[in-house]
Scaffold this motif. Sequence first.
Motif, short mmCIF file in Angstrom:
data_model
loop_
_atom_site.label_atom_id
_atom_site.label_comp_id
_atom_site.label_asym_id
_atom_site.label_seq_id
_atom_site.Cartn_x
_atom_site.Cartn_y
_atom_site.Cartn_z
N ARG A 149 0.86 -1.19 0.00
CA ARG A 149 0.00 0.00 0.00
C ARG A 149 0.89 1.24 0.00
O ARG A 149 0.92 2.02 0.97
CB ARG A 149 -0.93 0.02 1.22
CG ARG A 149 -1.94 -1.11 1.28
CD ARG A 149 -2.81 -0.98 2.52
NE ARG A 149 -3.69 0.18 2.44
CZ ARG A 149 -4.31 0.70 3.51
NH1 ARG A 149 -4.14 0.18 4.71
NH2 ARG A 149 -5.09 1.75 3.36
N PRO A 150 1.68 1.43 -1.04
CA PRO A 150 2.70 2.49 -1.02
C PRO A 150 2.15 3.89 -0.82
O PRO A 150 2.83 4.75 -0.25
CB PRO A 150 3.39 2.34 -2.38
CG PRO A 150 2.42 1.58 -3.23
CD PRO A 150 1.69 0.67 -2.31
N LYS A 151 0.92 4.16 -1.27
CA LYS A 151 0.37 5.52 -1.11
C LYS A 151 0.16 5.88 0.36
O LYS A 151 0.19 7.06 0.72
CB LYS A 151 -0.95 5.65 -1.88
CG LYS A 151 -0.78 5.63 -3.39
CD LYS A 151 -2.11 5.84 -4.10
CE LYS A 151 -1.92 5.85 -5.61
NZ LYS A 151 -3.22 6.05 -6.32
N SER A 152 -0.05 4.87 1.20
CA SER A 152 -0.22 5.11 2.64
C SER A 152 1.00 4.64 3.42
O SER A 152 0.92 4.40 4.63
CB SER A 152 -1.46 4.38 3.15
OG SER A 152 -1.32 2.97 3.00
N ILE A 153 2.14 4.57 2.74
CA ILE A 153 3.38 4.02 3.31
C ILE A 153 3.10 2.66 3.93
O ILE A 153 3.54 2.32 5.02
CB ILE A 153 4.04 4.98 4.32
CG1 ILE A 153 3.97 6.43 3.84
CG2 ILE A 153 5.52 4.59 4.53
CD1 ILE A 153 4.60 7.42 4.78
N ASP A 191 -3.84 1.36 10.28
CA ASP A 191 -4.75 2.26 9.56
C ASP A 191 -5.44 3.17 10.57
O ASP A 191 -6.50 2.86 11.10
CB ASP A 191 -5.77 1.42 8.78
CG ASP A 191 -6.62 2.25 7.83
OD1 ASP A 191 -6.67 3.48 8.01
OD2 ASP A 191 -7.23 1.67 6.92
N ILE A 192 -4.81 4.32 10.83
CA ILE A 192 -5.25 5.21 11.90
C ILE A 192 -6.62 5.81 11.62
O ILE A 192 -7.42 6.04 12.54
CB ILE A 192 -4.21 6.33 12.11
CG1 ILE A 192 -2.92 5.74 12.68
CG2 ILE A 192 -4.74 7.40 13.05
CD1 ILE A 192 -3.08 5.12 14.04
N VAL A 193 -6.92 6.09 10.36
CA VAL A 193 -8.21 6.69 10.03
C VAL A 193 -9.35 5.74 10.41
O VAL A 193 -10.36 6.16 10.99
CB VAL A 193 -8.29 7.06 8.54
CG1 VAL A 193 -9.68 7.56 8.17
CG2 VAL A 193 -7.25 8.12 8.20
N ALA A 194 -9.18 4.45 10.13
CA ALA A 194 -10.20 3.47 10.50
C ALA A 194 -10.34 3.37 12.01
O ALA A 194 -11.45 3.27 12.55
CB ALA A 194 -9.86 2.11 9.90
N ILE A 195 -9.21 3.40 12.71
CA ILE A 195 -9.25 3.32 14.17
C ILE A 195 -9.92 4.57 14.75
O ILE A 195 -10.65 4.49 15.74
CB ILE A 195 -7.82 3.15 14.73
CG1 ILE A 195 -7.27 1.76 14.32
CG2 ILE A 195 -7.80 3.30 16.24
CD1 ILE A 195 -5.82 1.55 14.66
N GLU A 199 -9.29 12.37 20.10
CA GLU A 199 -8.84 13.75 19.97
C GLU A 199 -7.43 13.81 19.36
O GLU A 199 -7.13 14.67 18.52
CB GLU A 199 -8.86 14.43 21.33
CG GLU A 199 -8.21 15.80 21.39
CD GLU A 199 -8.87 16.85 20.52
OE1 GLU A 199 -8.30 17.95 20.37
OE2 GLU A 199 -9.96 16.59 19.95
N GLY A 200 -6.56 12.92 19.79
CA GLY A 200 -5.20 12.92 19.28
C GLY A 200 -5.12 12.61 17.80
O GLY A 200 -4.38 13.27 17.05
N ILE A 201 -5.89 11.61 17.36
CA ILE A 201 -5.90 11.27 15.94
C ILE A 201 -6.52 12.41 15.14
O ILE A 201 -6.05 12.75 14.04
CB ILE A 201 -6.65 9.95 15.69
CG1 ILE A 201 -5.94 8.79 16.40
CG2 ILE A 201 -6.74 9.66 14.19
CD1 ILE A 201 -6.70 7.48 16.33
N ARG A 202 -7.57 13.03 15.69
CA ARG A 202 -8.17 14.17 15.00
C ARG A 202 -7.14 15.28 14.76
O ARG A 202 -7.01 15.79 13.64
CB ARG A 202 -9.32 14.75 15.85
CG ARG A 202 -9.99 15.98 15.21
CD ARG A 202 -10.60 16.90 16.23
NE ARG A 202 -9.63 17.51 17.13
CZ ARG A 202 -8.83 18.52 16.79
NH1 ARG A 202 -8.84 19.01 15.56
NH2 ARG A 202 -7.98 19.01 17.67
#
Length: 354
Positions: free
Chosen positions: A23-27, A69-73, A316-319
Amino acid sequence: MSEQTGSVLAEENGSARSLILNRPKSINAIDHEMVTEMAKLLDGWATDDAVAAVVLYGAGERGLCAGGDIVAIHRDAAALSGNPDATDLDAENSPSAKFWFDEYRLNAAISRFPKKYVAIMDGIVMGGGVGVSAHGNTRVVTDRTRLAMPEVGIGFVPDVGGTHLLSRVPDGLGLYAGLTAAHLSGADAIAMGLADHYVPSESLPEFIEAIGSSGLDAALGRFATEAPESKLAAQRGWISEAFAAETVSEIIERCRAVGTEEATKTADTIAAKSPTALAVTLRSLREAAGDATLEDTLVREYRVSLRCLLHPDMAEGIRAQVIDKDRNPSWAEFSEASVEKFFAPLPHDLTFDA
């Protein structure tokens, strides 16, 4: 011969098999599908007499893996944060819990892999990327390596066996890495015992090919070089003293008392992180130091990770760092009494049964 299976590539290379995060686009951020596929491939290769070694690396030019995958989390954390009905959170009712359940089992399987498991830790290697590489029996870093456990910056705590690894680094350097989320060079990783061999990045294609054609020992003999001096290890004197303090606030005070530019910067860096995540990380690292096995640590990390989902600092941190990118998180008020709750057994703890 190569076979694409979702976001993982499996490639034959003589007596070796390449396991390529794709998944190179998301490293090469790891998602649940990738964890499942990696576990399946490794299980098959473990009993295949034609396979002498597995070589893990990442597609693209930016690195092995930027983490989970931080966005999913974040979606999960935002939905669960502060929810009083989520006290029985487990793998059956949370996508993140299910992901971590399988990811941590994969980390344990990698640590027990019966053949050579060569992790090419080139470029960015963070969070989940550390979990699929640093538990392997042959860990290779380069001049491009930037290794980190950055969890405290998003209100989370080092996981994927990261507290097990960092707790065993002497002179407070592991605590330093866990509490500052600092990026470590390949030389730092070698000095800290988080990696075994140093290969110049320009030699990696030939090195990987040589593992399959000539065997790992011959490939290392041809391409591995002595690592440069570690800039972090050179500071072990003041770091060892400062990070021996009992609490996070005392560590910050000791760093400020050192008075050097680097020590003051370290104090400022720690002070900007989630106070709750810092306190839980400090305790996690100190408890992991006494664990007999990686599995013991992973069980604790699973408990802590699920409790982080329920705490407002993670959403909050991920945001602040990933979603809105304003880099200005508003951390929840810290309570020392709340730390204990992160470590309590779960209704359904992590297990390693088949």
